[in-house]
Design a protein around this motif. Structure first.
Motif, short mmCIF file in Angstrom:
data_model
loop_
_atom_site.label_atom_id
_atom_site.label_comp_id
_atom_site.label_asym_id
_atom_site.label_seq_id
_atom_site.Cartn_x
_atom_site.Cartn_y
_atom_site.Cartn_z
N LYS A 121 0.84 -1.20 0.00
CA LYS A 121 0.00 0.00 0.00
C LYS A 121 0.87 1.25 0.00
N GLY A 122 1.94 1.25 0.80
CA GLY A 122 2.82 2.41 0.87
C GLY A 122 3.64 2.62 -0.39
N GLY A 125 0.49 2.80 -3.76
CA GLY A 125 -0.58 3.80 -3.71
C GLY A 125 -1.84 3.42 -4.48
N ALA A 126 -2.16 4.19 -5.51
CA ALA A 126 -3.41 4.00 -6.26
C ALA A 126 -3.48 2.66 -6.99
N THR A 128 -2.51 -0.18 -5.70
CA THR A 128 -2.42 -1.24 -4.70
C THR A 128 -3.32 -2.42 -5.04
N GLU A 321 -7.70 4.63 3.51
CA GLU A 321 -6.74 5.18 2.55
C GLU A 321 -5.31 5.17 3.09
N GLN A 322 -5.15 5.48 4.38
CA GLN A 322 -3.81 5.61 4.94
C GLN A 322 -3.11 4.25 4.97
N PRO A 323 -1.90 4.13 4.38
CA PRO A 323 -1.26 2.82 4.25
C PRO A 323 -1.09 2.05 5.56
#
Length: 391
Positions: A121-122, A125-126, A128, A321-323
């Motif tokens: 995820k980190g 991002g989009a 993922t 949303e936050q990884p």
């Protein structure tokens, strides 16, 4: 995708391929293992139940592991444990040795599965969802290769070395992971700078856990007991292994379909319902006509379960949303979920011991899948933000 991300994706796939062979290679050889070690059906079920349960326990510790080991180092340590556990099976083939190696494998897989989703995820991002789809598909691909090769390798190497040979791809994954992640740890915002979310307070987190656990339980039960089921129906060991390999290969195809379609369906429910429908049809055939319609059952189960696994992971990651929070939620869902899933191979072994066959186990699985089909209707995108709101 730039070259660095491409190599990182390849490394993630190499790691993922090693997350199921230590369990998938057992099924086609289970009767040989029982005969050589004295394990009964319930004890043999523990060889799958134990690692899956430990995967759950350590997934719940993901935030602690991220803070103490870091994502990159934690995944590295996990791959090392998988490699060592597989290698030990060449020389320690007693019932105690196999159960001990199953525990170490479970710990290694748990470290990877607890930390890798947040890392993905980190880093991505989009995109993922797409990378998670590849990751889940690679997991199933490793299972397919292990299932297909087990009976054939057994003829050449014997069952102990057949189980141990999976230390080699783990070594390759370790090299690839280390080469592609140098300096990557700092690219992810430290989770320790943010107050943790207490997911046990949220009903949606429990629903996601239950959905993941039961759907993954179907996968683990099939992984452990489909070959023995067909062997007890009079089919050859090689055919039983080929059926499991065919099923897992179909799972890989289903995973790739998920990768190609997931971006077009922000609402994951249509894909979930198709997958659940295929699974129910496949289970119905397993109950009523498992031999004459074996190919249809294998294809339907493969498409259904193969899509459910990546979709359930993607669904959990969608909610936040936050990884770091998304990774923690994935760990919570996988933690309790794998504990739930771990019971199903064990219960199937108990059914086999008490009733001499596995037919009743498939009936129980059918009821389980029908129940989570009803649960799937609740997972609308409009509910994501509200589900984790404290208001």
């Amino acid at each position: 995708m730039n070259v660095g991300r491409l190599w990182l994706t390849v490394a993630i796939l190499l790691v993922a391929i090693n997350l199921r062979p230590a369990m998938a290679a057992l099924g086609p050889l289970l009767d040989l293992i029982e005969h050589a070690t004295g394990l009964d059906a319930t004890g043999a079920g523990l060889l799958t139940t134990l690692p899956v349960f430990l995967m759950g326990v350590f997934a719940l510790l993901a935030r602690f592991l991220r803070k103490t080991l870091g994502e990159v180092n934690g995944v590295t340590f996990g791959v090392v444990l998988i490699m060592l556990a597989c290698a030990s099976r060449a020389y320690w083939g007693s019932s105690i040795g196999l159960l001990a190696s199953a525990a170490v494998v479970g710990l290694g897989i748990a470290l990877v599965q607890a930390l890798l989703p947040g890392f993905i995820k980190g880093q991505f991002g989009a995109t993922t969802g797409r990378v998670m789809g590849f990751y889940a598909t690679a997991i199933m691909g490793g299972a397919a290769i292990a299932a297909a090769s087990a009976a054939r390798l057994n003829e050449l190497l014997g069952w102990q070395y057949t189980l141990a040979v999976w230390a080699l791809p783990a070594l390759l994954a370790l090299i690839g992971w280390k080469a592609s992640t140098t300096g990557r740890e700092l690219a992810v915002a430290p989770a320790s700078q943010q107050a943790p979310m207490h997911f046990w307070r949220y009903r949606r987190a429990w629903s996601l856990m239950l959905f993941f656990g039961l759907s993954t339980g179907v996968y683990t039960l099939i992984l452990a007991w489909l070959p023995p089921f067909y062997i007890e129906l009079g089919q050859s060991r090689q055919l039983a292994g080929d059926l499991l390999a065919g099923l897992t290969l179909t799972e890989v195809i289903a995973g790739m379909l998920v990768v190609s379609l997931v971006g077009k369906y922000p609402d994951r429910r249509p894909l979930l319902l198709v997958a659940l429908g295929c699974t129910l049809l496949g289970l119905a055939i397993m109950i009523m006509s498992p031999v004459s319609l074996a190919l249809a059952a294998i294809v339907l189960l493969g498409l259904g379960v193969g899509a459910l696994f990546p979709l359930s992971l993607i669904l959990a990651m969608d909610h936040l949303e936050q990884p770091a929070f998304a990774g923690d939620l994935a760990a919570f869902v996988q933690g309790g979920g794998y504990m739930i899933a771990s019971l199903m191979p064990f219960l199937a072994g108990w059914v086999k011991r008490e009733f001499t066959n596995l037919s009743l186990a498939w009936v129980g699985v059918f009821v389980t899948v029908f129940a989570i089909t009803l649960l799937a209707f609740k997972f609308s995108p409009a509910s994501y933000r509200k589900a984790f709101s404290d208001k």
